[in-house]
Structure formats: structure tokens, C-alpha cells
Write a protein that holds these residues in place. Structure first.
Motif, PDB file in Angstrom:
ATOM      1  N   SER A   1       0.828  -1.210   0.000  1.00  0.00           N
ATOM      2  CA  SER A   1       0.000   0.000   0.000  1.00  0.00           C
ATOM      3  C   SER A   1       0.856   1.251   0.000  1.00  0.00           C
ATOM      4  CB  SER A   1      -0.918   0.017   1.221  1.00  0.00           C
ATOM      5  OG  SER A   1      -1.824  -1.042   1.158  1.00  0.00           O
TER       6      SER A   1
ATOM      7  N   ASP B   1      -5.901  -1.112  -4.785  1.00  0.00           N
ATOM      8  CA  ASP B   1      -5.248  -1.654  -3.587  1.00  0.00           C
ATOM      9  C   ASP B   1      -6.164  -2.677  -2.929  1.00  0.00           C
ATOM     10  OD1 ASP B   1      -3.808  -2.204  -1.339  1.00  0.00           O
ATOM     11  OD2 ASP B   1      -3.522  -0.124  -0.725  1.00  0.00           O
ATOM     12  N   GLU B   2      -5.887  -3.935  -3.130  1.00  0.00           N
ATOM     13  CA  GLU B   2      -6.702  -5.034  -2.611  1.00  0.00           C
ATOM     14  C   GLU B   2      -8.189  -4.782  -2.891  1.00  0.00           C
ATOM     15  OE1 GLU B   2      -5.336  -7.432  -0.038  1.00  0.00           O
ATOM     16  OE2 GLU B   2      -3.434  -6.457   0.477  1.00  0.00           O
TER      17      GLU B   2
END
Ligand SMILES: Nc1ncnc2c1ncn2[C@@H]1O[C@H](COP(=O)(O)OP(=O)(O)O)[C@@H](O)[C@H]1O
Ligand code: SF4
Ligand SMILES: [Mg+2]
Lengths: 347, 326
Positions: A62, A193-194
């Protein structure tokens, strides 16, 4: 860049990637001392390319993507290295210049769509707001375009959903809205991000397919962050495996995931249950914990957990170097896995 | 669903009425416990015991407390708050004359308090834990720990005595012109605003800091929105609940503070009147004023309660989900 004219979709010059990251170091000041969340990362993303970043939680994925987008800046951490977006030095830009890019040229989809959407503002308004970054778009046009976008990301009854608030939608619908916001102004680079971690498994696949479609149709460069190797294997073209802030291995997905060289990548692969014929094996979780980033171990950071560590591993940092047979496959390991059948597997 | 809603409103009104009844009776009985006799206070030390006794029976003070309360309550229910012992003026009329001054004073003080607190909270939240934030919180702390009358005296000393900008004392009604009218209210309003400003800044700053940490603020940044737009369109509204609650509570407290401020600045408001009435043991008038003040307090807080779901619609749906319990 003139604000009134949308930038035409110019393909990067041959050899010049959309995003180029070189030797990026991101260091936070913490109570216990400097914490290097990202340590010497280099990465390229081309237009239309889907790049995966995998690694355990806390490995710096991240921080890497937020820094590469410019959301994390010199005010928040000590940053060195190079980040170039379309040939422009992102780290040297003013806040205003970076803001000019966000939401128009570069966008991000975050992990938790419920907390990412504004709790009070209706979702339609949240899309319109992004569209209105383009001053040429008046209210009515923006509204019409927002409805198109809801349709594009697969939200039925867009007209009715326009006035819904985040808590009235399902998780998958929320993430679709987030994607609509992200692609509203046809960015050339998209960070995710995820994006499916907070979603049901059944919804995950459909959201990931949506990303694939958008990248193909809008030729968006995608950086897909995930701790799930399966997601990366199916939905990206290139992958960087991160461990404790460093790149352990990177290359084309087929090369890296079929013939992993660095031992951490192999360990990660062994840790996921697989049902492929002929490869059936019980998942073997990686023992131990990721290192403390304030006081990382010397040499290879994976050494304390590595079953194949040799003497060099604990005192010399392994260098990320291209492998002899496949030049765009690089890994950092003193005692790499050998793949005698490699050329066969990798086409 | 509509009936449930009516029922909820009905229950609420009943609850408010019960609160007011309790406040009135507490006030009535505690006053009757106070030493001091209104008849004696009105006639002075030189009056004979007989004269005092005659006045007491004229005023109905010789009746048992319970009976006097019943009598008063009966009047209230018919809209009659009784008459002042001292002046013979009806309490309703006193209110009609004096309430506007106090209401205006409070409104003006709240405009000043919010006008300063909202920007100060926004700046402090964006620059949290910097010198600016610390300087602001020092100001807030000072405002919180300085009594209103001290602020009032300092204002009078600087702005009236030294600079001569505003009159030190006295009230100019609207009929004297807007300028003189506002001039006579501005200093008392500032004195009254200090505490509110401090409370509002603290509450809003804390809530804003929390909101600014939320993911949707990061998303707003990633959309490339300006700081101004992020602050006012994204961060402010979800941060208003604590502030609204605080306003409701503070406005109730302020009515108490007006006693001091109105006396200091010689404003003919309710606070000033209440101080006089308590000193003279003018039971009926004190009762009437307290009842009206309590009603205002209760209404302001009921209004805040109604406003919550308007500020944050998630609350409306969670209330519905709870099946309309209260
Ligand atoms: N603002 C910050 N201040 C200090 N440390 C941070 C900050 N943000 C992230 N970190 C640390 O950096 C490391 C990497 O975090 P992150 O990039 O979120 O990991 P991942 O996304 O791979 O799970 C973690 O050890 C985390 O604690
Ligand atoms: S460098 Fe050594 S410790 Fe690190 S992964 Fe390779 S073999 Fe293991
Ligand atoms: Mg993460």
C-alpha cells in the motif's frame, strides 16, 4: 496541461513506460526510529498493462502504490528515488500539479468500498463530482455521463441507484461505484489496492473481470495490489513479489508464478492450496513472522524464515538481477530454485 | 408506519411535559424552603407585623405550599403565569418585554461563537499537532477558564473606557436605530460567546480530526478535489453531530450566564429580571421565568434531536431499523 481539453490518449513512446519507478525508498519516522516501508523498489507499468504487486500483509504494497500515485508525499515520509509518470517527475511536482493529475490521469480504487464512499452524499453525486473535474462538462452532461458509467460498471437501474447512499448498496455494488468513480475521466493509470479483499468470493471474480475489461477497452495501465496470488495469477500480466519492503522477484506472471526462483515466492506458492492435476500437494504455510522493519535482519530479509538459506544469505543483501535464460524475469536470491524444465513451462 | 411515528411524537411530547412539571415543582418547593419573606421584603424592616400579615394574606402567601402550587399550576395550564408580587405586572407581560432582548443576545453570541469556532476548528484539525493547533487550543483553554464577567469587564475597560467605541452600559432598543441597538448588544454578546466558542471549537476539532482520518477523505483527495472542497463538501457534514449536541446543551447553560452578563451591561433581559425576582423572593415571577427558560431549553434540544437525521441520514434509517424505539 490545458484543463479544458481532455488529454488525448497518446501511447507512450516505445520504451517509455506510463509509470516508471526507480530505486524508491519510503521511510517513516516512528517512535522507535526510521521505518523503511519501501526499500529500493523499481517498477514499470505500460499502457494497457496489468501489473500485480503481491506480498504478505505489511510488506509495503500500500505504501508503494500510494507513493507511486503521489498521495503519500515528502510531507508524510522521507522519500528518495524516482517516480516518473508519462515522463514527468512526480516527486518534483507541486501539490497543485499532482492534484491536477489525480482523478483525471491517475486514479485509485481502495480496499474497503464502504468506508471509501462518502456516508451521506448520494453515490451519483460522488461520480458527478469527479466528472466535474473536467470544466467542459456541465451539470446535465455530467449526470448523463454518470448514468452511463453506472451502466458500464454493471449497476442495474442506474437511474434509481443514482440517489442511493453507500450503506444502501451491497459490497459488490459499492466497489462497482468506486470503480466508476476511478474510471470516470478515463485515467491512463489506475491503482487498485486489494480491491476485492473486502468482498465475498463470488463477487470478487466479477469485479476482477470488470478490471480486465476496463483495462482492455480503455487501455488503462493497472497496478493491482493483492496478497492473493490466485488473483494476481489470473488477472495481471506482470507481477512484483514484495517482501519486507523489497522486491523479491519480478517478471511476467507466467514466468514468476510457474517457475519461481526466489525462495520466498516458492514458499508463497506452496502456501496456497492447489488443485491443479499432477501438482496436488498440501498447503505448507510459511513459518515465522515478517521482520520488524525498524530493525530488519542483515542480508536477505527472508533468511530467518527460509529453509534454503546459505551462508551468504545472512550477511549479504541479494541483488535483484535478471535470470540468465529469461532476461525480463528478475529475482534476488543467493540460493535460487532451479527449473530444469523451465523453457518448456514458460512457452 | 405513520401511526408508529405519531405515537413516537406523542410520547416525546408527554416526556417533555413531564420534564417541565418536574422542573417547575423542584423550583417551586426549593424556593419555599429559602429563608426570607416576600411581604417583609416588600414592606421593609420598619413595617409592623400586622401590615406584613395583611399583605401575606392578600398575596395568598398564608396558604399551604401545596395549595399555592396547585393554584399556580392551574393558572399555567390556562396560559396565566400569575402576577409579580413586586410590580403587580403579569409575568406574561414581563416576558413579552424582556424575552426579545435575551433571545437576541443569545442568538448574537451564538453567531459570534460559531463564526469563530468553525474556522478555528477547521484550521486546527487540518494542522493538528502543529504550532497553529497548539496556539488555537491555548486560546480555547483561556476562553473556557475565563468567567464571562471578567471578559465583560475587560471589554468595557478597553472598548468603552479607552477607545470609546461602544457604550459601557445600557440598552438601546431597535427604535433608536440599528447602529446604537447593535452597539449596545455587541459587548455583552462577545462576553457571553467566550465559553460557547471554546466548547464548540473543541468538539468540532475532535470530530473533524476523526473524519479527516476516514477513507472517504483519502478518496476525495485521490479524486483531485481541492482542500476547500474536501473540507466543506466531504468532511464538515459528517462531523456536525457532536457540535449540534453541544449547541443544545450550551444554549441551556447560556440562559444562566445571561443573569451575570445582563446585570453587568444593564440589559433589560430575562436574566437581569430573574436576578431581581430571586432577591425579592418574588416566587410567582421566578416560577414563571424558570418555567419558560426550561421550556426553551427542552425545545432547543428537541429541535437538535429532530435535526440529527437531517444532518446525517444514516441515523434516520438506523432509527427506522430499530423499529422506532423512542
Ligand atoms: N503512515 C505510516 N507511518 C508509519 N508506518 C507506516 C505508515 N504507513 C504504513 N506504515 C508501515 O509500513 C509497513 C508497510 O505497510 P503497508 O504498505 O500498508 O503494507 P501492505 O499494504 O503490504 O499490507 C507496515 O509495517 C506499516 O506499519
Ligand atoms: S537469499 Fe537466501 S535466505 Fe533469501 S530467499 Fe534466497 S535462499 Fe532464502
Ligand atoms: Mg495494504
Amino acid at each position: 496541461m490545458s484543463a479544458a481539453v481532455p488529454t488525448p490518449a497518446v501511447l507512450p513512446e516505445p520504451g517509455e513506460p506510463l509509470l516508471r519507478v526507480r530505486d524508491l525508498v519510503v521511510e517513516f519516522r516512528t517512535a522507535n526510529g526510521p521505518l523503511r516501508a519501501v526499500d529500493g523498489v523499481s517498477l514499470d507499468v505500460a499502457r494497457g498493462q496489468r501489473v500485480g504487486i503481491v506480498g504478505e500483509s505489511g510488506s509495503g504494497k500500500s505504501v508503494l502504490s500510494r507513493t507511486a500515485m503521489g498521495l503519500l508525499g515528502r510531507k508524510d515520509a522521507r522519500i528518495s528515488g524516482e517516480i516518473t509518470f508519462r515522463g514527468r517527475d512526480l516527486l518534483a511536482m507541486s501539490d497543485k500539479q499532482r492534484r491536477e493529475l489525480w482523478g483525471r490521469e491517475i486514479a485509485m480504487v481502495f480496499q474497503d468500498p464502504l468506508s471509501s464512499l462518502h456516508p451521506i452524499t448520494p453515490i451519483g453525486q460522488q461520480i458527478v463530482e469527479t466528472l466535474r473535474r473536467d470544466p467542459a462538462l456541465d451539470k446535465a452532461k455530467a449526470r448523463a455521463r454518470a448514468l452511463e458509467l453506472l451502466d458500464l460498471v454493471g449497476i442495474p437501474q442506474a437511474e434509481r441507484r443514482f440517489r442511493s447512499r453507500a450503506h444502501e448498496l451491497s459490497g459488490g455494488m459499492r466497489q462497482r461505484v468506486m470503480i466508476a468513480i476511478a474510471v470516470a475521466n478515463s485515467p491512463s493509470l489506475l491503482f487498485a489496492d486489494e480491491p476485492t479483499t473486502a468482498l465475498d468470493v463470488t463477487v470478487q471474480a466479477r469485479i476482477l473481470e470488470l478490471f480486465d475489461e476496463l483495462c482492455r477497452e480503455l487501455s488503462i495501465g493497472l497496478v493491482m495490489v493483492s496478497h492473493d496470488l490466485g488473483v494476481v495469477a489470473r488477472h495481471t500480466d506482470a507481477v512484483s513479489v514484495m517482501y519486507a519492503g523489497r522486491i523479491a522477484e519480478q517478471g511476467r506472471v507466467d514466468d514468476v508464478l510457474r517457475s519461481p526462483r526466489m525462495r520466498y515466492t516458492s514458499a508463497l506458492l506452496a502456501a496456497i492450496p492447489r488443485i491443479e492435476p499432477g501438482r496436488r500437494a498440501l498447503p505448507r504455510p510459511i513459518g515465522g513472522l515478517p521482520p520488524d522493519l525498524v530493525n530488519p535482519p542483515a542480508g536477505c530479509r527472508f533468511a530467518p524464515r527460509c529453509a534454503h538459506a546459505v551462508a551468504a544469505c545472512t550477511d549479504q543483501v541479494p541483488v535483484l538481477e535478471p535470470s540468465a535464460d529469461v532476461p525480463d524475469h528478475a529475482f534476488a536470491c543467493w540460493n535460487p530454485t532451479e527449473h530444469p524444465d523451465r523453457t518448456e513451462v514458460a512457452r | 408506519m405513520n401511526r408508529a411515528r405519531l405515537l413516537r411524537i406523542g410520547l416525546k411530547v408527554l416526556r417533555l411535559a413531564a420534564v417541565l412539571l418536574v422542573v417547575s415543582s423542584l423550583c417551586f418547593f426549593s424556593l419555599s424552603l429559602l429563608p426570607g419573606d416576600p411581604a417583609r421584603l416588600m414592606l421593609g424592616d420598619t413595617a409592623t407585623d400586622e401590615a406584613v400579615a395583611t399583605l401575606r394574606s392578600q398575596l395568598g402567601l398564608d396558604l399551604p405550599t401545596m395549595e399555592r402550587f396547585g393554584h399556580w399550576l392551574g393558572g399555567v395550564l390556562q396560559g396565566d403565569l400569575g402576577e409579580s408580587y413586586r410590580t403587580g405586572q403579569s409575568v406574561t407581560q414581563v416576558l413579552a418585554e424582556r424575552a426579545p432582548v435575551t433571545v437576541e443576545l443569545i442568538v448574537l453570541s451564538q453567531v459570534i461563537a460559531l463564526g469563530l469556532a468553525v474556522p478555528a476548528a477547521i484550521v486546527a484539525a487540518h494542522r493538528r499537532r502543529t504550532g497553529t493547533d497548539r496556539a488555537l487550543s491555548l486560546w480555547v483553554f483561556t476562553a473556557l477558564s475565563t468567567p464571562d464577567f471578567v471578559v465583560g469587564v475587560v471589554l468595557i475597560w478597553i472598548l468603552s473606557v479607552h477607545l470609546g467605541w461602544f457604550p459601557a452600559n445600557g440598552y438601546a432598543p431597535w427604535s433608536d436605530g440599528v447602529g446604537p441597538h447593535l452597539s449596545s448588544l455587541i459587548m455583552p454578546a462577545i462576553a457571553l460567546a467566550g465559553t460557547s466558542f471554546a466548547l464548540y471549537q473543541r468538539v468540532l476539532r475532535a470530530d473533524l480530526v476523526e473524519t479527516l482520518r476516514q477513507d472517504y477523505i483519502e478518496v476525495a483527495r485521490a479524486k483531485g478535489l481541492s482542500l476547500t472542497r474536501i473540507t466543506f463538501r466531504h468532511a464538515l457534514r459528517p462531523s456536525l453531530l457532536g457540535l449540534s449536541t453541544q449547541i443544545g446543551v450550551t444554549v441551556g447553560m447560556l440562559i444562566g450566564s445571561t443573569v451575570v452578563v445582563e446585570s453587568l451591561f444593564g440589559l433589560p433581559g430575562i436574566g437581569d429580571e430573574l436576578a431581581g425576582a430571586v432577591t425579592a423572593r418574588d416566587y410567582v415571577e421566578v416560577q414563571g421565568l424558570v418555567l419558560v427558560i426550561a421550556t426553551c431549553f427542552v425545545l432547543v434540544n428537541a429541535l437538535v434531536d429532530v435535526l440529527y437525521p437531517v444532518i446525517d441520514p444514516r441515523l434516520a434509517s438506523s432509527r427506522r431499523a430499530r423499529g422506532g424505539a423512542r
